[in-house]
Design an enzyme around this catalytic site. Structure first.
Site, short mmCIF file in Angstrom:
data_model
loop_
_atom_site.label_atom_id
_atom_site.label_comp_id
_atom_site.label_asym_id
_atom_site.label_seq_id
_atom_site.Cartn_x
_atom_site.Cartn_y
_atom_site.Cartn_z
N ASN A 124 0.87 -1.18 0.00
CA ASN A 124 0.00 0.00 0.00
C ASN A 124 0.91 1.23 0.00
O ASN A 124 1.50 1.55 1.02
CB ASN A 124 -0.90 -0.04 1.25
N LYS A 169 0.06 4.26 -0.21
CA LYS A 169 -0.56 5.46 0.40
C LYS A 169 -0.34 6.67 -0.51
O LYS A 169 -0.34 6.51 -1.73
CB LYS A 169 -0.02 5.65 1.82
N HIS A 185 -9.25 1.20 5.22
CA HIS A 185 -7.96 1.38 5.90
C HIS A 185 -8.16 2.33 7.08
O HIS A 185 -8.96 3.27 6.99
CB HIS A 185 -6.92 1.94 4.92
N GLU A 237 -6.55 4.74 8.06
CA GLU A 237 -6.32 6.15 7.72
C GLU A 237 -7.57 6.74 7.05
O GLU A 237 -7.82 7.94 7.16
CB GLU A 237 -5.06 6.27 6.84
N GLU A 267 -4.80 -4.77 10.70
CA GLU A 267 -3.73 -3.80 10.90
C GLU A 267 -3.95 -3.04 12.21
O GLU A 267 -4.75 -2.10 12.25
CB GLU A 267 -3.71 -2.78 9.75
N GLY A 317 3.33 2.19 10.71
CA GLY A 317 4.35 3.23 10.55
C GLY A 317 5.12 3.55 11.81
O GLY A 317 5.82 4.56 11.88
N SER A 365 4.07 -2.26 10.14
CA SER A 365 5.51 -2.36 10.34
C SER A 365 6.10 -3.71 9.92
O SER A 365 7.03 -4.21 10.56
CB SER A 365 5.88 -2.03 11.80
P1 13P Z 1 3.53 0.30 7.51
O1 13P Z 1 3.98 -0.99 6.87
O2 13P Z 1 4.26 1.50 6.99
O3 13P Z 1 3.51 0.19 9.00
O4 13P Z 1 2.01 0.54 7.04
C1 13P Z 1 1.10 -0.49 7.17
C2 13P Z 1 -0.14 -0.11 6.45
O5 13P Z 1 -0.87 0.77 6.88
C3 13P Z 1 -0.44 -0.81 5.19
O6 13P Z 1 -1.74 -0.57 4.78
#
Ligand code: 13P
Length: 252
Positions: free
Chosen positions: A12, A14, A98, A100, A168, A174, A213
């Protein structure tokens, strides 16, 4: 049982990536070649790059997905993109719900459900995301929260073919923090049980991805946990070397 499920490692991106980022994708495609990587591989770039990336990967082992869609097929929705439009430029799959999107765009479980249905309507697959916050985990509510999210976000008609679940934990995204292997195993078993309860035995074939992560260093351990059928990778999917290092967990 779930061990026979072919895994998926999805990246992803983003809100990262421009035309020049195709170099990373090209390197991934070149390194993977035509040999079986041992799992399905997908990159979900920003919508601006989907058509371009699809032309780069062609019929090779990398699929191109999208990160979100509008619930409607078309209409007066300035700035939005429909599932049909994403299908038109070559996306095979759409990530929906997601954290976010849930946090920054106020998406509720019912929005997420409608978006998963929109993906199917366009002939695409949905990756439905779920996950608890750190406060919810601290309060011992993680299993309940995730179970409730899944029950409310999974549309009727979900199958192993049209839907993947991505767990997640918000606090692991992150941050470099990952749950313990026991916690991952407990949550994924709980998700499997919830899915079987909702849709029956077919849920044993539905993929449940872990995200948060994931890096080349922790992927082999995380990916070997029962009921973990792949990864949804953020930051480490932007660089070919890191992403290929994660895929290698399936290629040993
Ligand atoms: P990270 O791998 O950067 O922690 O992000 C995970 C994520 O949100 C994938 O959708």
């Amino acid at each position: 049982m779930s061990d026979s499920v072919r895994a998926l490692v999805a990246g992803n991106w983003k809100m990262n990536g421009v035309i020049a980022s195709a170099e990373e994708l090209q390197q991934m495609a070149t390194d993977l070649g035509s040999a079986d990587p041992g799992c399905e591989v997908m990159i979900c770039p920003p919508s601006t790059l989907i058509g371009f990336f699809q032309r780069i990967v062609g019929d090779g082992p990398i699929e191109i997905g999208a990160q979100d869609c509008h619930v409607n097929e078309k209409g007066a929705h300035t700035g939005d993109i429909s599932a049909e439009m994403l299908a038109d430029v070559g996306a095979t799959t759409i990530i929906v719900g997601h954290s976010e999107r849930r946090q920054n765009h106020g998406e509720t479980d019912s929005t997420v459900k409608a978006k998963a249905e929109a993906a199917w309507r366009a002939g695409l697959k949905a990756i439905i995301c779920c996950g608890e916050s750190d406060d919810q985990r601290e309060a011992g509510r993680a299993l309940d929260i995730v179970g409730t999210q899944i029950r409310a976000s999974l549309p009727e008609g979900a199958t192993a073919e049209n839907t993947t679940i991505a767990y997640e934990p918000i606090w692991a995204i992150g941050t470099g923090k990952v749950p313990t292997i026991d916690d991952v195993a407990e949550m994924h078993a709980h998700i499997r049980g919830t899915l079987v309860d909702i849709i029956g035995d077919g849920a044993n074939k539905m993929r449940i991805l872990y995200g948060g992560s994931v890096k080349p260093g922790n992927a082999p351990e995380l990916m070997s946990v029962e009921n973990v059928n792949g990864a949804l990778v953020g930051g480490a999917s932007l660089k070919a070397e890191d992403f290929l290092g994660i895929i290698a967990a399936y290629n040993r």
